[in-house]
Design an enzyme around this catalytic site. Sequence first.
Site, PDB file in Angstrom:
ATOM      1  N   ARG A 218       0.867  -1.181   0.000  1.00  0.00           N
ATOM      2  CA  ARG A 218       0.000   0.000   0.000  1.00  0.00           C
ATOM      3  C   ARG A 218       0.899   1.224   0.000  1.00  0.00           C
ATOM      4  O   ARG A 218       2.056   1.172   0.429  1.00  0.00           O
ATOM      5  CB  ARG A 218      -0.898   0.021   1.236  1.00  0.00           C
ATOM      6  N   LYS A 243      -2.036  -1.785   7.775  1.00  0.00           N
ATOM      7  CA  LYS A 243      -3.472  -1.665   8.012  1.00  0.00           C
ATOM      8  C   LYS A 243      -3.930  -2.707   9.027  1.00  0.00           C
ATOM      9  O   LYS A 243      -3.587  -3.879   8.921  1.00  0.00           O
ATOM     10  CB  LYS A 243      -4.222  -1.847   6.694  1.00  0.00           C
ATOM     11  N   HIS A 307      -2.626   2.356  -5.991  1.00  0.00           N
ATOM     12  CA  HIS A 307      -3.108   1.101  -5.408  1.00  0.00           C
ATOM     13  C   HIS A 307      -3.314   0.022  -6.474  1.00  0.00           C
ATOM     14  O   HIS A 307      -3.319  -1.174  -6.159  1.00  0.00           O
ATOM     15  CB  HIS A 307      -4.415   1.340  -4.642  1.00  0.00           C
ATOM     16  N   ARG A 310      -0.684  -2.593  -6.493  1.00  0.00           N
ATOM     17  CA  ARG A 310      -0.887  -3.681  -5.519  1.00  0.00           C
ATOM     18  C   ARG A 310      -1.862  -4.724  -6.079  1.00  0.00           C
ATOM     19  O   ARG A 310      -1.627  -5.928  -5.975  1.00  0.00           O
ATOM     20  CB  ARG A 310      -1.395  -3.093  -4.202  1.00  0.00           C
ATOM     21  N   HIS A 333      -3.830  -9.910   4.205  1.00  0.00           N
ATOM     22  CA  HIS A 333      -5.274 -10.085   4.354  1.00  0.00           C
ATOM     23  C   HIS A 333      -5.591 -11.011   5.523  1.00  0.00           C
ATOM     24  O   HIS A 333      -4.962 -12.067   5.671  1.00  0.00           O
ATOM     25  CB  HIS A 333      -5.875 -10.678   3.073  1.00  0.00           C
ATOM     26  N   TYR A 342      -9.018 -11.812  -6.426  1.00  0.00           N
ATOM     27  CA  TYR A 342      -8.049 -11.687  -7.523  1.00  0.00           C
ATOM     28  C   TYR A 342      -8.089 -12.872  -8.468  1.00  0.00           C
ATOM     29  O   TYR A 342      -7.541 -12.800  -9.566  1.00  0.00           O
ATOM     30  CB  TYR A 342      -6.641 -11.485  -6.963  1.00  0.00           C
TER      31      TYR A 342
END
Length: 360
Positions: A218, A243, A307, A310, A333, A342
């Site tokens: 990120r 995050k 982004h 990514r 994640h 994805y």
Amino acid sequence: MRAILYEPLPNSKRIKVYIPYDLTAIREQIKAMNSSYWHKDQKLWSVINTPDNRRFLESILGNTFRIEKTTMPKQVEKSELSIEQNDELLALHKTLTLKRYSDSTIRSYKNLLGVFLNAFAHKNSSDITTADIEEYLHHLIASHDISTSYQNQLINAIKAYYEHVLGRERTFYNITRPKRAIELPDILSRDEIAAIIKHPTNLKHRAILTTIYSAGLRISELVNLRVADIHSKEGYIFVKNSKGKKDRHTILAHALLPLLRTYYKEYRPSYWLFEGQTGGKYSVSSIRAIFRKAVAGTNSNPWATVHTLRHSFATHSIENNVNMRHVQIMLGHNSSKTTEIYTKTIAINNKKVSSPLDSF
């Protein structure tokens, strides 16, 4: 039916145009333009807003189009808050700070709660019911056409206030939420990625874009990278406090190492891997400017953001048959379901997949 050219708003970056199905020749000419983009949800084409593009559109449309004004959704009203309401915002700020929410989340929640409290200036906040909240949200949707993202963020801000500040039970927050749209992230092709990261002539700029893509970072994680976070012997990058307040490891690409070593010898960063001209962390706005310049200079997807690098890293990793669990860990994640999105963005064509027809 006639084509429609939408008059762009002041400072708008793109011109949108509607092309009826039967105007095939015109549609093909627009598709051939370098900056053209198809907005599938709006059923509109757009090109970069320049005088040349405007003249070209008008010339190919001829007598087949009409001009319509672009309208913006009505802004949500907000006036000056009372002393009591400002005290409530301060209470929210204090509580979320103690809970170690990020600065951006705190700012967002305070702003949205201010909008909410402003709408109920005539009522004590502790007396506002779930029915009142839903009626207010319905009003915003009907009269202001707020997005589902804005609606969800507003609900989250209200929940944070009533749950964390006023200490209400969670059952109070049974508020109707919008159905979440299933949107696939934008992905850049490998050729576009290669062109974008090679475009900057400045060594630091090239190293920044390459690092983001090669490790799936990120933008906030990139600016917080320290020199000590690059573990060249072990082959990983340490991402601290990303995050969700989580630390993780991500891949250190073999091809990135020589670039980072050359960059380090020239710039000699002392603490942060990428420092500004006067020291300290490199600014997020500067990275975005570097990326936009590279996208424009390579005629890549104009809707791509930093982004998108990514997203592209994740998609290309899956296409390279990297284990899904490894991709999840590199991206940070919590749930594999987040990573699985994805699998829907991988390229499908007859060079990678064979149709059953081909086996007949």
